[in-house]
Write a protein that holds these residues in place. Structure first.
Motif, PDB file in Angstrom:
ATOM      1  N   UNK A  95       0.830  -1.206   0.000  1.00  0.00           N
ATOM      2  CA  UNK A  95       0.000   0.000   0.000  1.00  0.00           C
ATOM      3  C   UNK A  95       0.861   1.251   0.000  1.00  0.00           C
ATOM      4  N   UNK A  96       1.893   1.275   0.848  1.00  0.00           N
ATOM      5  CA  UNK A  96       2.765   2.447   0.937  1.00  0.00           C
ATOM      6  C   UNK A  96       3.470   2.717  -0.387  1.00  0.00           C
ATOM      7  N   UNK A  97       3.962   1.662  -1.025  1.00  0.00           N
ATOM      8  CA  UNK A  97       4.690   1.841  -2.284  1.00  0.00           C
ATOM      9  C   UNK A  97       3.775   2.327  -3.396  1.00  0.00           C
ATOM     10  N   UNK A  98       2.599   1.737  -3.505  1.00  0.00           N
ATOM     11  CA  UNK A  98       1.682   2.137  -4.572  1.00  0.00           C
ATOM     12  C   UNK A  98       1.219   3.576  -4.404  1.00  0.00           C
ATOM     13  N   UNK A 106       2.127   9.278 -14.015  1.00  0.00           N
ATOM     14  CA  UNK A 106       0.765   8.890 -14.377  1.00  0.00           C
ATOM     15  C   UNK A 106       0.499   7.404 -14.164  1.00  0.00           C
ATOM     16  N   UNK A 107       1.537   6.605 -14.204  1.00  0.00           N
ATOM     17  CA  UNK A 107       1.327   5.176 -14.038  1.00  0.00           C
ATOM     18  C   UNK A 107       2.583   4.473 -13.587  1.00  0.00           C
ATOM     19  N   UNK A 108       2.396   3.348 -12.878  1.00  0.00           N
ATOM     20  CA  UNK A 108       3.540   2.580 -12.401  1.00  0.00           C
ATOM     21  C   UNK A 108       3.394   1.115 -12.788  1.00  0.00           C
ATOM     22  N   UNK A 109       4.526   0.425 -12.825  1.00  0.00           N
ATOM     23  CA  UNK A 109       4.574  -1.021 -13.000  1.00  0.00           C
ATOM     24  C   UNK A 109       5.083  -1.652 -11.720  1.00  0.00           C
ATOM     25  N   UNK A 110       4.474  -2.753 -11.320  1.00  0.00           N
ATOM     26  CA  UNK A 110       4.967  -3.544 -10.195  1.00  0.00           C
ATOM     27  C   UNK A 110       5.810  -4.679 -10.759  1.00  0.00           C
ATOM     28  N   UNK A 125      -3.803  -3.721  -5.680  1.00  0.00           N
ATOM     29  CA  UNK A 125      -3.958  -2.469  -6.428  1.00  0.00           C
ATOM     30  C   UNK A 125      -5.426  -2.069  -6.497  1.00  0.00           C
ATOM     31  N   UNK A 126      -6.301  -3.034  -6.721  1.00  0.00           N
ATOM     32  CA  UNK A 126      -7.739  -2.746  -6.739  1.00  0.00           C
ATOM     33  C   UNK A 126      -8.237  -2.371  -5.351  1.00  0.00           C
ATOM     34  N   UNK A 131      -5.633   0.726  -8.943  1.00  0.00           N
ATOM     35  CA  UNK A 131      -5.663   0.008 -10.215  1.00  0.00           C
ATOM     36  C   UNK A 131      -5.600   0.951 -11.413  1.00  0.00           C
ATOM     37  N   UNK A 132      -6.122   2.161 -11.257  1.00  0.00           N
ATOM     38  CA  UNK A 132      -6.056   3.124 -12.340  1.00  0.00           C
ATOM     39  C   UNK A 132      -4.661   3.646 -12.605  1.00  0.00           C
ATOM     40  N   UNK A 133      -3.796   3.548 -11.608  1.00  0.00           N
ATOM     41  CA  UNK A 133      -2.398   3.963 -11.769  1.00  0.00           C
ATOM     42  C   UNK A 133      -1.499   2.796 -12.167  1.00  0.00           C
ATOM     43  N   UNK A 134      -1.897   1.575 -11.807  1.00  0.00           N
ATOM     44  CA  UNK A 134      -1.064   0.404 -12.063  1.00  0.00           C
ATOM     45  C   UNK A 134      -1.225  -0.031 -13.517  1.00  0.00           C
ATOM     46  N   UNK A 135      -0.155   0.087 -14.274  1.00  0.00           N
ATOM     47  CA  UNK A 135      -0.217  -0.247 -15.696  1.00  0.00           C
ATOM     48  C   UNK A 135       0.203  -1.673 -15.991  1.00  0.00           C
ATOM     49  N   UNK A 136       0.729  -2.363 -15.008  1.00  0.00           N
ATOM     50  CA  UNK A 136       1.123  -3.741 -15.231  1.00  0.00           C
ATOM     51  C   UNK A 136       1.791  -4.334 -14.017  1.00  0.00           C
ATOM     52  N   UNK A 137       1.699  -5.654 -13.894  1.00  0.00           N
ATOM     53  CA  UNK A 137       2.403  -6.399 -12.851  1.00  0.00           C
ATOM     54  C   UNK A 137       3.151  -7.531 -13.539  1.00  0.00           C
TER      55      UNK A 137
END
Length: 245
Positions: A95-98, A106-110, A125-126, A131-137
């Motif tokens: 949670x802290x990292x996201x 605008x977006x991050x990848x895990x 992410x959800x 989830x709107x910021x997470x572009x991929x895992x």
């Protein structure tokens, strides 16, 4: 101020590395205590591992040694239960990292360890509204206890993720990657967020502001009740904490 960083697996070496990273970022006057449970899995790489890590984690939280707590596993195991128990604020590293990464682009990848853990990262992410910021895992396919020595594999996975996802930021999906954060960022060329350090600073800020988890609703102390078998001692913890304001 004392912050306890709990590694929910039982690896002493990984706990020491997490502690070093946490102490390096903590502010003046902050003591960081890095601990791991006396019981539980050697690493957390499945839902089974995660479930069985929680009793040991909660025993560490219930000991009440600190003003605030960090759960240093990217699955954020036992986070809700820990917030019921702790006298101070509790942050999970995912949670802290996201939330930190969402401030940086605008977006991050895990980038996590094993492919089988990617679904859990998406679930979180959800849950956290990210989830709107997470572009991929994606995964580097290195086991948790080997990831500290596999920086080349992590860097390669991060580069691939940034290109494929068109991400501005990388979130490291394992607390065991914390020692390599600066090197990974230098080699990948975008901001790289380590949840251990992000969580330590978030907890430190909450403690300095005098804030803690609200006990007005579901995060009130758990009602005391009998527990049996190997969990018999856990029933008394609810009684001990029932007077928490």
């Amino acid at each position: 101020m004392r912050i306890e960083v709990v590694n929910p697996n039982t690896s002493a070496a990984m706990t020491e590395a997490i502690g070093r990273a946490a102490r390096a970022i903590a502010g003046p006057g902050v003591e960081v205590l890095a601990t791991c449970p006396a019981m539980g899995p050697a690493s957390i790489e499945s839902h089974y591992d995660e479930a069985l890590s929680v009793p040991g984690l909660l025993a560490e939280i219930a000991a009440g040694r600190a003003d605030g707590y960090v759960i240093a596993c990217f699955g954020d195991p036992g986070l809700d239960a820990a917030r019921e128990l702790a006298a101070g604020p509790v942050a999970g590293v995912a949670e802290a990292a996201m939330r930190t990464a969402a401030l940086l682009g605008r977006g991050f990848s895990v980038v996590t360890t094993l492919e089988r853990t990617c679904g859990r990262a998406w679930d979180l992410a959800h849950r956290y509204g990210m989830a709107g910021f997470c572009r991929g895992v994606s995964a580097c396919d290195v086991p948790v206890l080997e990831v500290e020595e596999a920086v080349d594999a992590v860097v390669a996975a991060c580069r691939t993720a940034v290109a494929a996802d068109r991400s501005d930021v990388v979130v490291l999906g394992c607390a065991g990657m914390t020692a390599q954060r600066a090197e990974i960022e230098r080699r990948v060329g975008v901001p790289v967020v380590d949840g251990v350090q992000a969580a330590v600073l978030q907890v430190e800020s909450l403690v300095r502001m005098g804030l803690r988890t609200s006990a007005a609703g579901e995060f009130a102390a758990p009602p005391p009740k009998p527990y049996t078998g190997v969990l018999a001692s856990f029933g008394s913890r609810g009684a001990t904490l029932s007077a928490r304001p």
